[in-house]
Design a protein around this motif. Sequence first.
Motif, PDB file in Angstrom:
ATOM      1  N   ASN A  82      56.592  34.651  33.638  1.00  0.00           N
ATOM      2  CA  ASN A  82      57.189  35.790  32.932  1.00  0.00           C
ATOM      3  C   ASN A  82      57.483  35.466  31.469  1.00  0.00           C
ATOM      4  OD1 ASN A  82      57.644  38.088  34.912  1.00  0.00           O
ATOM      5  ND2 ASN A  82      58.519  36.396  36.062  1.00  0.00           N
ATOM      6  N   ILE A  83      57.908  34.226  31.183  1.00  0.00           N
ATOM      7  CA  ILE A  83      58.120  33.828  29.788  1.00  0.00           C
ATOM      8  C   ILE A  83      56.792  33.840  29.031  1.00  0.00           C
ATOM      9  CG2 ILE A  83      58.697  31.856  28.302  1.00  0.00           C
ATOM     10  CD1 ILE A  83      60.979  31.213  30.173  1.00  0.00           C
ATOM     11  N   LYS A 131      45.193  47.247  42.655  1.00  0.00           N
ATOM     12  CA  LYS A 131      45.569  45.874  43.007  1.00  0.00           C
ATOM     13  C   LYS A 131      46.983  45.566  42.531  1.00  0.00           C
ATOM     14  CE  LYS A 131      40.912  43.858  42.977  1.00  0.00           C
ATOM     15  NZ  LYS A 131      39.993  42.925  42.251  1.00  0.00           N
ATOM     16  N   ILE A 132      47.292  45.976  41.289  1.00  0.00           N
ATOM     17  CA  ILE A 132      48.618  45.712  40.734  1.00  0.00           C
ATOM     18  C   ILE A 132      49.694  46.450  41.517  1.00  0.00           C
ATOM     19  CG2 ILE A 132      50.077  46.027  38.691  1.00  0.00           C
ATOM     20  CD1 ILE A 132      47.540  45.652  36.992  1.00  0.00           C
ATOM     21  N   LEU A 133      49.442  47.733  41.830  1.00  0.00           N
ATOM     22  CA  LEU A 133      50.454  48.546  42.500  1.00  0.00           C
ATOM     23  C   LEU A 133      50.641  48.135  43.953  1.00  0.00           C
ATOM     24  CD1 LEU A 133      49.781  52.129  41.068  1.00  0.00           C
ATOM     25  CD2 LEU A 133      51.352  50.375  40.275  1.00  0.00           C
ATOM     26  N   ILE A 134      49.558  47.867  44.660  1.00  0.00           N
ATOM     27  CA  ILE A 134      49.665  47.470  46.070  1.00  0.00           C
ATOM     28  C   ILE A 134      50.360  46.118  46.188  1.00  0.00           C
ATOM     29  CG2 ILE A 134      48.338  46.790  48.110  1.00  0.00           C
ATOM     30  CD1 ILE A 134      46.304  48.945  47.370  1.00  0.00           C
ATOM     31  N   SER A 135      50.019  45.185  45.292  1.00  0.00           N
ATOM     32  CA  SER A 135      50.692  43.882  45.321  1.00  0.00           C
ATOM     33  C   SER A 135      52.178  44.035  45.033  1.00  0.00           C
ATOM     34  CB  SER A 135      50.050  42.932  44.309  1.00  0.00           C
ATOM     35  OG  SER A 135      50.206  43.417  42.979  1.00  0.00           O
ATOM     36  N   PHE A 136      52.533  44.941  44.103  1.00  0.00           N
ATOM     37  CA  PHE A 136      53.947  45.188  43.811  1.00  0.00           C
ATOM     38  C   PHE A 136      54.659  45.736  45.042  1.00  0.00           C
ATOM     39  CE2 PHE A 136      56.894  48.728  42.739  1.00  0.00           C
ATOM     40  CZ  PHE A 136      57.985  47.964  42.373  1.00  0.00           C
ATOM     41  N   ILE A 137      54.032  46.670  45.740  1.00  0.00           N
ATOM     42  CA  ILE A 137      54.651  47.287  46.924  1.00  0.00           C
ATOM     43  C   ILE A 137      54.909  46.231  48.009  1.00  0.00           C
ATOM     44  CG2 ILE A 137      54.229  48.877  48.844  1.00  0.00           C
ATOM     45  CD1 ILE A 137      52.719  50.653  46.788  1.00  0.00           C
ATOM     46  N   ILE A 138      53.893  45.418  48.298  1.00  0.00           N
ATOM     47  CA  ILE A 138      54.024  44.401  49.348  1.00  0.00           C
ATOM     48  C   ILE A 138      55.086  43.358  48.969  1.00  0.00           C
ATOM     49  CG2 ILE A 138      52.838  42.540  50.568  1.00  0.00           C
ATOM     50  CD1 ILE A 138      50.253  44.206  50.287  1.00  0.00           C
ATOM     51  N   LEU A 139      55.015  42.878  47.734  1.00  0.00           N
ATOM     52  CA  LEU A 139      55.938  41.826  47.293  1.00  0.00           C
ATOM     53  C   LEU A 139      57.366  42.342  47.178  1.00  0.00           C
ATOM     54  CD1 LEU A 139      53.687  40.115  44.600  1.00  0.00           C
ATOM     55  CD2 LEU A 139      54.403  39.137  46.790  1.00  0.00           C
ATOM     56  N   ILE A 161      49.864  37.916  39.014  1.00  0.00           N
ATOM     57  CA  ILE A 161      48.895  38.992  39.263  1.00  0.00           C
ATOM     58  C   ILE A 161      48.716  39.826  37.995  1.00  0.00           C
ATOM     59  CG2 ILE A 161      48.534  41.162  40.537  1.00  0.00           C
ATOM     60  CD1 ILE A 161      49.914  39.774  42.936  1.00  0.00           C
ATOM     61  N   LEU A 162      49.810  40.098  37.290  1.00  0.00           N
ATOM     62  CA  LEU A 162      49.724  40.829  36.025  1.00  0.00           C
ATOM     63  C   LEU A 162      48.917  40.051  34.991  1.00  0.00           C
ATOM     64  CD1 LEU A 162      53.389  42.183  35.685  1.00  0.00           C
ATOM     65  CD2 LEU A 162      51.344  43.516  36.203  1.00  0.00           C
ATOM     66  N   ARG A 191      43.249  41.633  30.688  1.00  0.00           N
ATOM     67  CA  ARG A 191      42.261  40.869  29.917  1.00  0.00           C
ATOM     68  C   ARG A 191      42.932  40.072  28.795  1.00  0.00           C
ATOM     69  NH1 ARG A 191      37.770  44.218  26.782  1.00  0.00           N
ATOM     70  NH2 ARG A 191      39.666  44.764  25.622  1.00  0.00           N
ATOM     71  N   GLU A 192      43.889  40.708  28.113  1.00  0.00           N
ATOM     72  CA  GLU A 192      44.586  40.057  27.005  1.00  0.00           C
ATOM     73  C   GLU A 192      45.395  38.861  27.479  1.00  0.00           C
ATOM     74  OE1 GLU A 192      47.550  41.390  23.329  1.00  0.00           O
ATOM     75  OE2 GLU A 192      46.930  42.853  24.848  1.00  0.00           O
ATOM     76  N   LEU A 193      46.162  39.045  28.564  1.00  0.00           N
ATOM     77  CA  LEU A 193      46.984  37.953  29.088  1.00  0.00           C
ATOM     78  C   LEU A 193      46.124  36.848  29.704  1.00  0.00           C
ATOM     79  CD1 LEU A 193      49.851  40.016  30.772  1.00  0.00           C
ATOM     80  CD2 LEU A 193      50.014  38.651  28.687  1.00  0.00           C
ATOM     81  N   LYS A 194      45.033  37.242  30.339  1.00  0.00           N
ATOM     82  CA  LYS A 194      44.141  36.261  30.954  1.00  0.00           C
ATOM     83  C   LYS A 194      43.481  35.389  29.887  1.00  0.00           C
ATOM     84  CE  LYS A 194      40.502  35.888  34.446  1.00  0.00           C
ATOM     85  NZ  LYS A 194      39.580  36.660  35.333  1.00  0.00           N
TER      86      LYS A 194
END
Length: 302
Positions: A24-25, A229-237, A278-279, A284-287
């Motif tokens: 996160n940092i 992918k982002i939303l489903i992972s958020f829901i599960i987590l 996951i984010l 693309r920018e963060l990756k």
Amino acid sequence: MLSMLESILLSVATSEAMLGVLGNIFIVLVNCTNWVRNKKLSKINFILTGLAISRVFTIWIITLDAYTKVFFLTTLMPSNLHECISYIWVIINHLSVWFATSLSIFYFLKIANFSHYIFLWLKRRADKVFVFLIGYLIITWLASFPLAVTVIKNIKVHHNNTSWLIHLEKRELLINYVFANMGPISLFMVAVFTCFLLTISLWRHRRRMQSTGSKFRDLNTEVHVKAMKILISFIILFILYFMGVLIETLCLFLTENILLFIFGFTLSSTYPCCHSFILILTSRELKQASMRALRGLKCCET
């Protein structure tokens, strides 16, 4: 003294927490660097930055709370410290879920494709939607805080009087706990609903592509899938996170079950840690920034 299994679980939870802080940092640093360089912060970067900052605080709060309860006897633990941690957690937890829900709504309004007039009206007034969400966040804070105070004070009474457990209405405490978290739960349900609508939008788009005879995945489909992918992972987590926090709360009345409490801490640490990575991997920018950072670390090692 912790048992072997308790020590292993605590090590796993602590590792998750530390990785979550680093992830996160990293998101905050990348977005702030781009903000300084471009002298402009886009809406999506603002949401991601706010989400990352709130999750850093969330991780530190749940970690500090867990360590004080594991390594300090509840009778020796300062009650004021516990109250302070609990009140800060109520505020930060609401804020973290609000940013995650805002992210899901941003993806929905940006990516989904509906011809219904309500959707088009919302799409044209995206800024007003976020203003409404800010108002809703403040309302849920004001509504949840009195119930949270009640739950925290009841727990404080329990720590001061062990016989209080006999007269405790566990059902009432559970109801108060759920209602105190109605703000995050309602925001979470909005995120679930937007994910459902995105699924419908993706399904319609694929049917449209099949009807035109196209056999290739277009850019719109890829964007839909990435958002899903982002939303489903958020829901599960987030479900795991909520279960973990609930287990930790129930363990306040099962003081001898340290293993179950640490298991709850492990579950609650998974959400802010895994979702941040996951984010990073889906942006693309963060990756690209993470790849540059890894290459820089390799160069330093050599």
